[in-house]
Design a protein around this motif. Structure first.
Motif, mmCIF file in Angstrom:
data_model
loop_
_atom_site.group_PDB
_atom_site.id
_atom_site.type_symbol
_atom_site.label_atom_id
_atom_site.label_comp_id
_atom_site.label_asym_id
_atom_site.label_seq_id
_atom_site.Cartn_x
_atom_site.Cartn_y
_atom_site.Cartn_z
ATOM 1 N N PRO A 66 2.444 5.456 -9.764
ATOM 2 C CA PRO A 66 2.254 6.310 -10.946
ATOM 3 C C PRO A 66 2.753 7.726 -10.669
ATOM 4 C CG PRO A 66 0.147 5.400 -10.167
ATOM 5 C CD PRO A 66 1.189 5.057 -9.160
ATOM 6 N N LEU A 67 3.457 8.288 -11.639
ATOM 7 C CA LEU A 67 3.938 9.667 -11.538
ATOM 8 C C LEU A 67 3.353 10.437 -12.722
ATOM 9 C CD1 LEU A 67 7.671 8.946 -10.672
ATOM 10 C CD2 LEU A 67 5.859 9.625 -9.101
ATOM 11 N N PRO A 68 2.218 11.089 -12.515
ATOM 12 C CA PRO A 68 1.582 11.787 -13.637
ATOM 13 C C PRO A 68 2.407 13.002 -14.071
ATOM 14 C CG PRO A 68 0.453 12.298 -11.584
ATOM 15 C CD PRO A 68 1.481 11.258 -11.255
ATOM 16 N N THR A 69 2.213 13.393 -15.320
ATOM 17 C CA THR A 69 2.892 14.598 -15.796
ATOM 18 C C THR A 69 2.292 15.809 -15.082
ATOM 19 O OG1 THR A 69 1.321 14.740 -17.617
ATOM 20 C CG2 THR A 69 3.421 13.678 -18.088
ATOM 21 N N PRO A 70 3.092 16.857 -14.900
ATOM 22 C CA PRO A 70 2.567 18.048 -14.223
ATOM 23 C C PRO A 70 1.541 18.774 -15.092
ATOM 24 C CG PRO A 70 4.766 18.470 -15.062
ATOM 25 C CD PRO A 70 4.493 17.012 -15.290
ATOM 26 N N ARG A 71 0.809 19.699 -14.466
ATOM 27 C CA ARG A 71 -0.123 20.523 -15.239
ATOM 28 C C ARG A 71 0.666 21.291 -16.300
ATOM 29 N NH1 ARG A 71 -2.480 24.579 -12.640
ATOM 30 N NH2 ARG A 71 -0.970 24.547 -10.959
ATOM 31 N N PRO A 97 4.844 0.475 -18.837
ATOM 32 C CA PRO A 97 4.909 -0.680 -17.935
ATOM 33 C C PRO A 97 4.241 -1.927 -18.483
ATOM 34 C CG PRO A 97 3.410 1.001 -17.079
ATOM 35 C CD PRO A 97 4.112 1.600 -18.256
ATOM 36 N N SER A 98 3.355 -1.778 -19.461
ATOM 37 C CA SER A 98 2.707 -2.953 -20.047
ATOM 38 C C SER A 98 3.714 -3.832 -20.792
ATOM 39 C CB SER A 98 1.589 -2.524 -20.999
ATOM 40 O OG SER A 98 2.119 -1.750 -22.057
ATOM 41 N N ARG A 99 4.871 -3.272 -21.139
ATOM 42 C CA ARG A 99 5.904 -4.041 -21.839
ATOM 43 C C ARG A 99 6.754 -4.884 -20.890
ATOM 44 N NH1 ARG A 99 8.332 0.395 -26.089
ATOM 45 N NH2 ARG A 99 6.441 0.678 -27.299
ATOM 46 N N LEU A 100 6.633 -4.647 -19.593
ATOM 47 C CA LEU A 100 7.398 -5.430 -18.619
ATOM 48 C C LEU A 100 6.807 -6.829 -18.488
ATOM 49 C CD1 LEU A 100 7.801 -2.733 -15.846
ATOM 50 C CD2 LEU A 100 9.662 -3.738 -17.151
ATOM 51 N N LEU A 106 15.036 -9.430 -7.392
ATOM 52 C CA LEU A 106 13.807 -8.726 -7.035
ATOM 53 C C LEU A 106 13.050 -9.478 -5.945
ATOM 54 C CD1 LEU A 106 12.264 -7.456 -10.398
ATOM 55 C CD2 LEU A 106 13.315 -6.103 -8.599
ATOM 56 N N GLU A 107 13.074 -10.805 -6.026
ATOM 57 C CA GLU A 107 12.375 -11.634 -5.033
ATOM 58 C C GLU A 107 13.057 -11.576 -3.671
ATOM 59 O OE1 GLU A 107 12.268 -15.575 -6.578
ATOM 60 O OE2 GLU A 107 10.309 -15.306 -7.506
ATOM 61 N N GLU A 108 14.365 -11.676 -3.676
ATOM 62 C CA GLU A 108 15.130 -11.742 -2.423
ATOM 63 C C GLU A 108 16.307 -10.785 -2.485
ATOM 64 O OE1 GLU A 108 16.304 -15.798 -2.084
ATOM 65 O OE2 GLU A 108 14.251 -16.543 -2.258
ATOM 66 N N PRO A 109 16.066 -9.482 -2.387
ATOM 67 C CA PRO A 109 17.183 -8.535 -2.448
ATOM 68 C C PRO A 109 18.138 -8.731 -1.270
ATOM 69 C CG PRO A 109 15.124 -7.404 -1.936
ATOM 70 C CD PRO A 109 14.783 -8.820 -2.235
ATOM 71 N N ILE A 110 19.425 -8.607 -1.547
ATOM 72 C CA ILE A 110 20.447 -8.793 -0.517
ATOM 73 C C ILE A 110 20.564 -7.525 0.316
ATOM 74 C CG2 ILE A 110 22.903 -9.214 -0.126
ATOM 75 C CD1 ILE A 110 22.883 -10.771 -2.794
ATOM 76 N N GLY A 111 20.481 -7.674 1.632
ATOM 77 C CA GLY A 111 20.633 -6.522 2.524
ATOM 78 C C GLY A 111 19.579 -5.468 2.253
ATOM 79 N N GLN A 112 19.966 -4.242 2.410
ATOM 80 C CA GLN A 112 19.056 -3.120 2.173
ATOM 81 C C GLN A 112 19.258 -2.595 0.751
ATOM 82 O OE1 GLN A 112 18.340 -0.221 5.375
ATOM 83 N NE2 GLN A 112 19.931 -1.311 6.526
ATOM 84 N N THR A 113 18.860 -3.402 -0.219
ATOM 85 C CA THR A 113 18.965 -3.020 -1.624
ATOM 86 C C THR A 113 17.574 -2.641 -2.125
ATOM 87 O OG1 THR A 113 20.793 -4.565 -1.945
ATOM 88 C CG2 THR A 113 19.719 -3.752 -3.915
ATOM 89 N N TYR A 114 17.480 -1.465 -2.700
ATOM 90 C CA TYR A 114 16.200 -0.949 -3.194
ATOM 91 C C TYR A 114 16.264 -0.825 -4.712
ATOM 92 C CZ TYR A 114 15.426 0.200 1.686
ATOM 93 O OH TYR A 114 15.266 0.121 3.046
ATOM 94 N N PHE A 115 15.228 -1.343 -5.375
ATOM 95 C CA PHE A 115 15.147 -1.295 -6.826
ATOM 96 C C PHE A 115 14.106 -0.266 -7.243
ATOM 97 C CE2 PHE A 115 16.881 -5.432 -5.992
ATOM 98 C CZ PHE A 115 17.752 -5.665 -7.040
ATOM 99 N N MET A 116 14.460 0.554 -8.234
ATOM 100 C CA MET A 116 13.503 1.481 -8.841
ATOM 101 C C MET A 116 13.493 1.207 -10.334
ATOM 102 S SD MET A 116 14.298 5.017 -6.896
ATOM 103 C CE MET A 116 14.441 5.040 -5.116
ATOM 104 N N LEU A 117 12.403 0.650 -10.794
ATOM 105 C CA LEU A 117 12.252 0.355 -12.211
ATOM 106 C C LEU A 117 11.390 1.454 -12.823
ATOM 107 C CD1 LEU A 117 13.047 -2.384 -10.867
ATOM 108 C CD2 LEU A 117 11.792 -3.481 -12.708
#
Length: 199
Positions: A117-122, A102-105, A86-97
């Motif tokens: 943040p991705l809120p729930t839809p209406r 998230p408080s448990r991370l 996460l600190e030094e990703p190799i090349g063009q590596t993208y992380f999606m957690l």
């Protein structure tokens, strides 16, 4: 869009080799990390496999994407093993957690990420979408999932609603004195403690 070879106005084209591979779940440059079957945690052995993927060169567009879902399922050892990448990703590596908790991370993980943040839809949108997907009793299931339509789809695939109905049946047998607590204890325990306590 990260794996699309010809994005248009921040949208994937849907027709290039990258998009087609992704649609068919065959793209070699995406790594999806989730708890193994019959487990609720992501283990350090899985992070080691991820590290091998990261070390390899991308095969398509030059980018690699790592999706960890749910990220809060990583045990402490696994989370610590992920930190360097996460600190030094190799090349063009993208992380999606991805995490609904998230408080448990670990704080060290959160500090290296940008939170989106991705809120729930209406309610009406979620219900309409579930109806389009052909989900029976969509309104009741959306209520149970606290307005999150994707959770309804996930639970539907996992048989969660059937398990809840089974649990309700056992409780009804007990409350109407047709069965004792000891009689319903064993079948209820087979449903799993998390589901029983949640319900």
């Amino acid at each position: 869009i990260l794996l699309c070879e010809a994005p248009r106005e921040m949208n994937p084209c849907g027709v290039c080799a990258g998009c087609l591979l992704l649609a068919n779940h065959n793209h070699p440059d995406i790594f999806i990390l989730a708890p193994e079957e019959d487990s609720k945690v992501i283990k350090i052995s899985q992070i080691r496999a991820l590290n091998e993927f990261i070390a390899n060169t991308a095969q398509q567009s030059g980018r690699k994407v790592v999706v960890i879902d749910p990220a809060d399922a990583m045990n402490t050892n696994a989370a610590n093993a992920l930190l360097k990448n996460l600190e030094e990703p190799i090349g063009q590596t993208y992380f999606m957690l991805v995490s609904v908790n998230p408080s448990r991370l670990l704080a060290t993980i959160k500090s290296r990420c940008t939170r989106i943040p991705l809120p729930t839809p209406r309610w009406e949108e979620g219900l309409g979408w579930l109806n389009q997907q052909g989900i029976a009793q969509a309104q009741e299931k959306l209520t149970s999932a606290q307005g999150a339509p994707l959770r309804v789809i996930k639970w539907q695939k996992e048989g969660y609603f059937e398990q809840c109905a089974t649990l309700a049946g056992h409780l009804e047998q007990y409350l109407t004195a047709r069965q004792s607590l000891s009689q319903i204890a064993k079948p209820m325990s087979q449903l799993g403690l998390a589901l029983v306590l949640d319900q």
